[in-house]
Design an enzyme around this catalytic site. Structure first.
Site, PDB file in Angstrom:
ATOM      1  N   ASP A 304       1.124  -0.912  -0.231  1.00 38.30           N
ATOM      2  CA  ASP A 304      -0.100   0.134   0.444  1.00 38.30           C
ATOM      3  C   ASP A 304       0.779   1.308  -0.090  1.00 38.30           C
ATOM      4  O   ASP A 304       1.278   1.975   1.170  1.00 38.30           O
ATOM      5  CB  ASP A 304      -1.011  -0.291   1.136  1.00 38.30           C
ATOM      6  CG  ASP A 304      -1.838   0.888   1.246  1.00 38.30           C
ATOM      7  OD1 ASP A 304      -1.933   1.547  -0.058  1.00 38.30           O
ATOM      8  OD2 ASP A 304      -2.297   1.565   2.090  1.00 38.30           O
ATOM      9  N   GLU A 338      -2.922  10.325  -0.787  1.00 43.67           N
ATOM     10  CA  GLU A 338      -4.312   9.521  -0.970  1.00 43.67           C
ATOM     11  C   GLU A 338      -4.043   9.571   0.430  1.00 43.67           C
ATOM     12  O   GLU A 338      -5.591   9.547   1.595  1.00 43.67           O
ATOM     13  CB  GLU A 338      -3.731   8.476  -1.454  1.00 43.67           C
ATOM     14  CG  GLU A 338      -5.418   7.649  -1.388  1.00 43.67           C
ATOM     15  CD  GLU A 338      -5.837   7.100  -0.625  1.00 43.67           C
ATOM     16  OE1 GLU A 338      -6.251   5.777   0.080  1.00 43.67           O
ATOM     17  OE2 GLU A 338      -5.326   5.916   0.427  1.00 43.67           O
ATOM     18  N   ASP A 366      -5.061  -0.368  -6.395  1.00 50.08           N
ATOM     19  CA  ASP A 366      -4.835   0.284  -4.970  1.00 50.08           C
ATOM     20  C   ASP A 366      -5.146  -1.081  -3.661  1.00 50.08           C
ATOM     21  O   ASP A 366      -5.903  -0.678  -3.037  1.00 50.08           O
ATOM     22  CB  ASP A 366      -5.228   1.971  -4.497  1.00 50.08           C
ATOM     23  CG  ASP A 366      -4.567   2.356  -2.791  1.00 50.08           C
ATOM     24  OD1 ASP A 366      -3.749   1.607  -2.306  1.00 50.08           O
ATOM     25  OD2 ASP A 366      -5.851   3.130  -2.640  1.00 50.08           O
ATOM     26  N   HIS A 435      -1.049  -0.973   6.190  1.00 49.24           N
ATOM     27  CA  HIS A 435      -0.415   0.577   7.431  1.00 49.24           C
ATOM     28  C   HIS A 435      -0.671   0.083   8.593  1.00 49.24           C
ATOM     29  O   HIS A 435      -0.308   0.161  10.212  1.00 49.24           O
ATOM     30  CB  HIS A 435      -2.382   1.089   7.973  1.00 49.24           C
ATOM     31  CG  HIS A 435      -3.040   1.984   6.443  1.00 49.24           C
ATOM     32  ND1 HIS A 435      -4.212   3.058   6.921  1.00 49.24           N
ATOM     33  CD2 HIS A 435      -2.840   2.026   4.997  1.00 49.24           C
ATOM     34  CE1 HIS A 435      -4.776   2.859   5.551  1.00 49.24           C
ATOM     35  NE2 HIS A 435      -3.555   2.476   4.693  1.00 49.24           N
TER      36      HIS A 435
HETATM   37 ZN   LIG Z   1      -3.772   2.597  -0.663  1.00 48.92          ZN
END
Ligand SMILES: [Zn+2]
Length: 468
Positions: A304, A338, A366, A435
Site C-alpha cells: 500500500d 491519498e 490500490d 498500514h
Molecule cells: Zn492505499
C-alpha cells in the site's frame, strides 16, 4: 456412394465450415490473434524479467513515504528518474501542497493502576492527524466500546475525563476483507471525534486488521471539526486490545497512561509524478494508470501502495520495451497524499478539467500486489459487456472477471471519464499488512506482483487499441 451417406458428409462438412467461421469470428480473428500474442509477450516479460519487483526493492530502500516527509520527496525524484530512463515521451511533476503530520519518537502506553498489571506495556501507534500529549503522560480510567455503532448511546457522565477504548473487532466471517475493513474502520476514522464530544481526554482504537497479531495498524482519522477539541488517539495491537478488554472485565477501574509526541506541522510542498507514452493515432485520448505514491510510515508501504504504483509504471516501460506503440496516449500518474488528504487526486482532476483533457479510461491499482482476480468498472452496462469479451485474453494473467464495482479513490475525482477501473487482486492477506509494520518489501511475492503488472498492462493495451 449412397444418397444417405452423401447427405451425411454434406451435413458434416457444413458443420465444420460454420463452426470454423464462428470460431474464427469470435476467437481467432487476426486482431484477436494479435492481441493474444501481445498478451503472451507481456506475460512472459513480466514474469521473466521482474522489472517492477526490482524497482520495488529500490523504492522500499528509500523508506516509507508519508506525505510531506523527506523520503516521500526522494521517492518522487526516484520515480521521475525511472520514467526519464525508460524513455517516456514526457515526464513532469505537478506541484501540490500536502498536510504534514509527523509521528515523532514517543508513542507509549502502559497500565498505571491495577492489582497485578501496573507497568504492563500496551503496543500502540499514533493515528494520522492525532495531536500529541504535550510532553506528559495522559493518564485516566478506561471505558470500552465493543461496537462503534453503540457509542451513540453513551453519555457524557460515562465518558468525561476517560480514555475511550474502541474495541470493535474486524469481522472475519465476511469473505471479502474490504467489507470487514469498511465496517471496522469507522471507529478509527470517527471514534476520537465522537469521544471528544462527550469529554474524553484520549482514544485508543483496536487495529483494523484481519490478522490477530500485536502489530498496531495505523491510518488517518477524519479531520476534527473546529468546534470539537482535538484529543490524542492511537491504534493498539489486537493482542493487547484483547488483554485490555479482559483486564477491564476483571477490574473495571484500572487506569492506563498514554504518551504521544506526534504533531500536525502545517503544509509541505509535494508533487504528483506524471509520465506519458503518446498515442500514435489518437494522442488526445488519454488512458490513465496509477496509484497513490504516499504511504503510512510503519513498514515500507510495499503493498500500500508501492508495488501497485510500480505495476502502473511498468505499463509505460513495457509499451516502450516491447515496442507496442499504443494508438492512444497512456499516462501514468503517481498521486500524492491519498492516505491523509487526497490533495494529489484533487489537483490532478482540477488540472485535467482546466486543460480540457479527454480521459477515455482511468485504471487504479490500490489493493495490494496479490494474485489478480478481476477488474471493477464504473461505467455503462453495455461497455462492461463489451469489455468482458476480452476475458479470454486477460485470463492469461489470471483475470477471471470484469464487473460493475468501485474503482479507486485517486481516480474518483477525474470528470467525464468513460470508464473508471479498479484492479482487483485476491484480498485475503491485504489487511494482514495494511498500514502496519507488516507492509514490507519481503511481504510482496514477485510472481504475484508481476502477474498484476501483466493484467494491468494487457488491459491498458486493449483499451488503447480498441477504444471504449
Ligand atoms: Zn492505499
Amino acid at each position: 456412394m449412397s444418397g444417405i451417406k452423401f447427405l451425411f458428409i454434406c451435413i458434416l462438412l457444413c458443420a465444420v465450415i460454420v463452426g470454423g467461421l464462428i470460431k474464427a469470428n469470435i476467437f481467432e480473428s487476426s486482431e484477436n490473434q494479435n492481441y493474444t500474442k501481445v498478451a503472451d509477450s507481456i506475460l512472459v516479460y513480466s514474469l521473466q524479467e521482474q522489472i517492477g519487483y526490482k524497482w520495488l526493492r529500490e523504492l522500499c530502500d528509500i523508506g516509507p513515504r508519508l506525505s510531506g516527509s523527506e523520503q516521500s520527496i526522494q521517492a518522487i525524484k526516484w520515480a521521475e528518474n525511472k520514467f526519464i530512463e525508460m524513455g517516456c515521451d514526457s515526464v513532469w511533476l505537478q506541484p501540490v501542497m500536502v498536510p504534514k503530520w509527523v509521528r515523532g519518537n514517543i508513542e507509549e502506553a502502559s497500565v498505571t493502576k491495577s492489582k497485578n498489571f501496573v507497568g504492563r506495556p500496551l503496543n500502540i501507534a499514533s493515528l494520522g492527524r492525532s495531536v500529541g500529549t504535550n510532553g506528559v503522560v495522559t493518564e485516566a480510567g478506561v471505558i470500552e466500546v465493543k461496537n462503534f455503532s453503540d457509542f451513540k448511546n453513551f453519555t457524557r457522565e460515562q465518558v468525561e475525563g476517560k480514555i475511550v477504548f474502541f474495541n470493535e473487532p474486524f469481522d472475519n466471517s465476511l469473505l471479502g476483507t474490504f467489507r470487514g475493513y469498511g465496517k471496522a474502520v469507522q471507529q478509527r476514522a470517527k471514534g476520537a471525534i465522537e469521544a471528544s464530544k462527550l469529554g474524553a481526554i484520549a482514544a485508543i482504537v483496536r487495529s483494523v486488521t484481519s490478522k490477530p497479531d500485536n502489530i498496531p495498524h495505523v491510518g488517518t482519522m477524519s479531520a476534527f471539526p473546529d468546534s470539537v477539541k482535538q484529543i490524542p488517539a492511537a491504534a493498539i495491537g489486537v493482542e493487547d486490545a484483547e488483554f485490555l478488554s479482559k483486564l477491564l472485565y476483571e477490574e473495571p477501574d484500572i487506569e492506563i497512561g498514554i504518551e504521544l509526541d506526534c504533531a500536525n506541522m502545517g503544509e509541505a510542498q509535494s508533487y504528483n509524478v506524471v509520465a506519458e507514452v503518446k498515442g500514435n493515432e489518437f494522442p488526445n485520448e488519454i488512458i490513465v494508470v496509477g496509484g497513490h505514491f504516499d504511504s503510512w510510515d510503519k513498514g515500507h508501504g510495499a503493498h500500500d501502495d508501492g508495488a501497485p504504483c510500480i505495476q502502473t509504471m511498468e505499463v509505460l516501460h513495457q509499451m516502450i520495451k516491447l515496442d507496442l506503440k499504443p494508438k492512444r496516449t497512456i499516462r501514468c500518474v503517481l498521486f500524492i497524499n491519498e492516505e491523509n488528504g487526497i490533495r494529489g487526486a484533487i489537483e490532478y482532476a482540477r488540472l485535467a478539467e482546466e486543460n480540457n483533457e479527454n480521459h477515455l479510461a482511468a485504471i487504479e491499482s490500490d489493493r495490494g500486489a496479490f494474485i489478480p482476480q478481476g477488474f471493477n468498472i464504473e461505467g455503462d452496462d453495455e461497455l462492461i459487456d463489451e469489455m468482458q469479451k476480452w476475458l479470454p485474453i486477460l485470463n492469461k494473467a489470471k483475470i477471471d472477471w470484469i464487473r460493475k464495482g468501485g474503482s479507486g479513490v485517486d481516480i474518483s475525482r477525474i470528470k467525464n471519464v468513460t470508464a473508471k477501473i479498479g484492479f482487483v487482486p485476491d484480498d485475503q492477506r491485504y489487511f494482514d499488512v495494511h498500514h502496519s509494520a507488516n507492509d514490507t518489501f519481503e511481504s510482496v511475492n514477485p510472481r504475484e506482483m508481476q502477474l498484476g503488472t501483466a493484467a494491468i498492462t494487457t488491459l491498458t493495451y486493449l483499451i488503447s487499441e480498441e477504444g471504449i
